[in-house]
Motif scaffolding. Structure first.
Motif, PDB file in Angstrom:
ATOM      1  N   ARG A 102      41.650  40.886  28.271  1.00 52.28           N
ATOM      2  CA  ARG A 102      41.048  40.187  27.141  1.00 52.28           C
ATOM      3  C   ARG A 102      40.346  38.905  27.586  1.00 52.28           C
ATOM      4  O   ARG A 102      39.234  38.595  27.121  1.00 52.28           O
ATOM      5  N   ILE A 103      40.960  38.176  28.508  1.00 53.45           N
ATOM      6  CA  ILE A 103      40.350  36.940  28.996  1.00 53.45           C
ATOM      7  C   ILE A 103      39.077  37.240  29.787  1.00 53.45           C
ATOM      8  O   ILE A 103      38.038  36.570  29.624  1.00 53.45           O
ATOM      9  N   VAL A 104      39.112  38.261  30.626  1.00 53.60           N
ATOM     10  CA  VAL A 104      37.933  38.628  31.424  1.00 53.60           C
ATOM     11  C   VAL A 104      36.799  39.075  30.505  1.00 53.60           C
ATOM     12  O   VAL A 104      35.633  38.732  30.737  1.00 53.60           O
ATOM     13  N   PRO A 130      32.918  36.711  30.342  1.00 54.89           N
ATOM     14  CA  PRO A 130      32.370  37.526  31.438  1.00 54.89           C
ATOM     15  C   PRO A 130      31.581  36.714  32.449  1.00 54.89           C
ATOM     16  O   PRO A 130      31.590  37.032  33.646  1.00 54.89           O
ATOM     17  N   HIS A 131      30.895  35.671  32.005  1.00 54.32           N
ATOM     18  CA  HIS A 131      30.094  34.867  32.935  1.00 54.32           C
ATOM     19  C   HIS A 131      30.996  34.110  33.911  1.00 54.32           C
ATOM     20  O   HIS A 131      30.729  34.062  35.118  1.00 54.32           O
ATOM     21  N   ASP A 132      32.058  33.508  33.389  1.00 53.30           N
ATOM     22  CA  ASP A 132      32.976  32.762  34.264  1.00 53.30           C
ATOM     23  C   ASP A 132      33.779  33.707  35.157  1.00 53.30           C
ATOM     24  O   ASP A 132      34.060  33.385  36.314  1.00 53.30           O
ATOM     25  N   ALA A 133      34.146  34.883  34.613  1.00 56.31           N
ATOM     26  CA  ALA A 133      34.954  35.821  35.398  1.00 56.31           C
ATOM     27  C   ALA A 133      34.137  36.431  36.535  1.00 56.31           C
ATOM     28  O   ALA A 133      34.610  36.532  37.667  1.00 56.31           O
ATOM     29  N   ASN A 134      32.905  36.885  36.215  1.00 51.98           N
ATOM     30  CA  ASN A 134      31.988  37.423  37.242  1.00 51.98           C
ATOM     31  C   ASN A 134      32.658  38.542  38.043  1.00 51.98           C
ATOM     32  O   ASN A 134      32.769  38.485  39.265  1.00 51.98           O
ATOM     33  N   GLY A 181      30.311  45.277  37.145  1.00 57.61           N
ATOM     34  CA  GLY A 181      30.270  46.335  36.140  1.00 57.61           C
ATOM     35  C   GLY A 181      31.585  47.047  35.945  1.00 57.61           C
ATOM     36  O   GLY A 181      32.158  47.066  34.862  1.00 57.61           O
ATOM     37  N   ILE A 182      32.097  47.699  36.993  1.00 57.89           N
ATOM     38  CA  ILE A 182      33.379  48.408  36.925  1.00 57.89           C
ATOM     39  C   ILE A 182      34.323  47.738  37.918  1.00 57.89           C
ATOM     40  O   ILE A 182      34.400  48.138  39.092  1.00 57.89           O
ATOM     41  N   PRO A 183      35.026  46.706  37.501  1.00 57.07           N
ATOM     42  CA  PRO A 183      35.806  45.916  38.451  1.00 57.07           C
ATOM     43  C   PRO A 183      37.066  46.642  38.909  1.00 57.07           C
ATOM     44  O   PRO A 183      37.693  47.382  38.143  1.00 57.07           O
ATOM     45  N   GLY A 187      38.732  37.522  38.804  1.00 57.98           N
ATOM     46  CA  GLY A 187      37.964  37.039  37.662  1.00 57.98           C
ATOM     47  C   GLY A 187      38.827  36.273  36.679  1.00 57.98           C
ATOM     48  O   GLY A 187      38.400  35.254  36.122  1.00 57.98           O
ATOM     49  N   TYR A 188      40.045  36.747  36.460  1.00 54.67           N
ATOM     50  CA  TYR A 188      40.974  36.034  35.571  1.00 54.67           C
ATOM     51  C   TYR A 188      41.277  34.647  36.110  1.00 54.67           C
ATOM     52  O   TYR A 188      41.277  33.664  35.354  1.00 54.67           O
TER      53      TYR A 188
END
Length: 500
Positions: A272-274, A278-282, A285-287, A295-296
């Motif tokens: 949910r956080i990621v 999305p910009h901060d997590a970076n 596409g399919i992590p 990213g978290y």
């Protein structure tokens, strides 16, 4: 009563004043209205232009002898406003049509605004009254649905029975949840949904298919349908938690089932956080799991712009924070692969950690030995938290305080130690942690510790269930008025699965 003299009478009286004078000595002076007006205008002009005129001493003496105060009279006359003496007293009419029309237009606009304001106030009062009436009707309807509408049926009370000891004919007990709409009674919708589940359970018993009946799934569905009434999703989490207990080969393996539940909810939190940042997590596409965890952490440390200085960082990556988060999600094998990939870096911090981790994941004891740690070596709180749950030495409790901040984090770290108690006791040489000690601690805390304001009673319910205190959980929830229905059906589920 004296009559007010008229101008004509005054004229006649004035003529009589000179009748005693001889006509031959003093000639008659005839002054017309025009001459009087002209002389008056001259007098006014002189008075205004010259201001106050000094009295002749002789005239002043003569008047004083007759008892006239010349000075006072002069003061009185001086105060007279003579400038407007000959101004016209009739109103001056303005014949400017444009000015008149502009004034009329302005007045029309002002009148229109005032009328609009009055109409708006009337509309507002009317709509407010209608809205309040509709809100009351909606609230009344919800209240009737919650409590059940009384529509004229004879009231039945506890203990109302006939002489044979049974309920009176046609009566109904207080806990009779049968749908009796045809008789003018309405059952609570939430109760009705749970009642349908119990009916299906009884039907499965009669049909001999009770072993295949998914009681927890059915109860969870009933709770979802009642989410508007419950105004909380925590009851739905209760059914999911109980499902983890029943999925164990030994339903009484509380620590393992609770840890799996807490790890899954933490994975949902990470996802949910990621997704939210999305910009901060970076993460791309399919992590992968590793990218998602990184990213978290990017989001967690994003406000600082980088990982805190007290963390052990390599190439901008907080190594111990990454490994702790992997283990917190239950990704034990991913943790081991990450540690092997970063072994050269980790060895500089703890030479024996990778070997300890490998033995811990393989559940062997040949290479797993305890180490002595100091506060200096555990400056990174994620390292201290990971050491605690892996049994890598006796980490001080306060060392991981910055990581273990929520109730879920605390319970997971405690239950993880209990789950792997045998391995951790062997590695550290300390006594084995037990579920009984954690249960005693949670009961000592009580509901006031977790819900001091009383606004979230379901939090302590989850604490009790996570610790395996099922009897206490049912007893506690039955004391909360708005969740008594759920308390009854939680008890049914616990009995059905042999947990109560």
């Amino acid at each position: 009563m004296l009559q007010t003299p008229t101008l004509s009478s005054l004229l006649e009286e004035s003529k009589q004043l000179t009748t005693h004078l001889s006509q031959a000595d003093i000639p008659n002076v005839h002054r017309g209205i025009d001459l009087l007006e002209s002389e008056s205008r001259k007098l006014v002009a002189r008075s205004v232009r010259g201001g106050r005129v000094a009295l002749d001493p002789r005239a002043q003496s003569l008047l004083a002898g007759a008892g006239v105060d010349a000075e006072a009279m002069a003061e009185t006359n001086a105060s007279a406003a003579l400038l407007s003496a000959f101004e016209t007293m009739q109103p001056a009419y303005d014949a400017n049509v444009e000015t008149f029309l502009a004034q009329q237009q302005e007045q029309s606009i002002v009148n229109a605004i005032e009328e609009s304001e009055l109409a708006t106030l009337d509309d507002f009062d009317r709509h407010l009254t209608d809205h309040m009436e509709q809100m009351w009707m909606d609230t009344q309807q919800r209240l009737f649905e919650e409590l059940g509408q009384y529509q004229g049926a004879e009231p039945q009370f506890f203990g109302m029975a006939d002489q044979t000891g049974s309920l009176a004919a046609g009566g109904s007990g207080a806990f009779n949840l049968t749908d009796t709409r045809a008789h003018g009674q309405v059952t609570q919708p939430r109760v009705e949904r749970y009642t349908q589940v119990v009916r299906k359970l009884n039907d499965a018993r009669v049909a001999g298919t009770v072993a295949q009946f998914d009681l927890l799934g059915s109860l969870e569905k009933a709770t979802q349908d009642s989410s508007v009434e419950l105004k909380s999703k925590q009851i739905g989490q209760v059914w999911k938690l109980l499902a983890h207990y029943t999925a164990q080969s030994a339903p009484r393996d509380i620590a393992r089932g609770a840890c799996q539940y807490l790890e899954e909810t933490f994975i949902d939190h990470v996802d949910r956080i990621v997704a939210q940042y999305p910009h901060d997590a970076n993460v791309g596409g399919i992590p992968s799991v590793q990218r998602k965890v990184q990213g978290y952490l990017n989001v967690q440390f994003g406000r600082l712009g980088r990982a805190p200085t007290f963390l052990e960082v390599f190439n901008g990556e907080a190594i111990w924070a990454h490994m702790y988060t992997l283990y917190r999600c239950g990704y034990k094998q991913e943790l081991l692969r990450y540690a092997l990939d970063m072994e050269d870096i980790i060895t500089d911090s703890d030479p024996g950690f990778v070997a300890h981790l490998k033995a811990f994941c393989d559940k062997t004891t040949a290479t797993r030995v305890g180490v002595s740690v100091s506060a200096a070596s555990l400056e990174d709180p994620y390292k201290a938290a990971l050491f605690k749950v892996l049994g890598r030495g006796a980490a001080p409790k306060k060392a991981a305080a910055e990581v273990v901040q929520t109730t879920e984090d605390y319970l997971w770290s405690s239950l993880a130690v209990i789950r792997d108690a045998d391995q951790i006791a062997t590695a550290t040489g300390h006594p084995r942690n037990t579920l009984a000690s954690l249960q005693a601690l949670m009961l000592k805390f009580g509901p006031a510790h977790f819900d001091p304001t009383g606004n979230n009673p379901l939090l302590y319910l989850r604490v009790l269930l996570l610790c395996g205190l099922f009897e206490n959980a049912v007893d506690y929830l039955l004391q909360v008025d708005r969740y008594q229905i759920e308390g009854v059906h939680i008890a049914i589920a616990l009995v059905f699965y042999g947990l109560l």
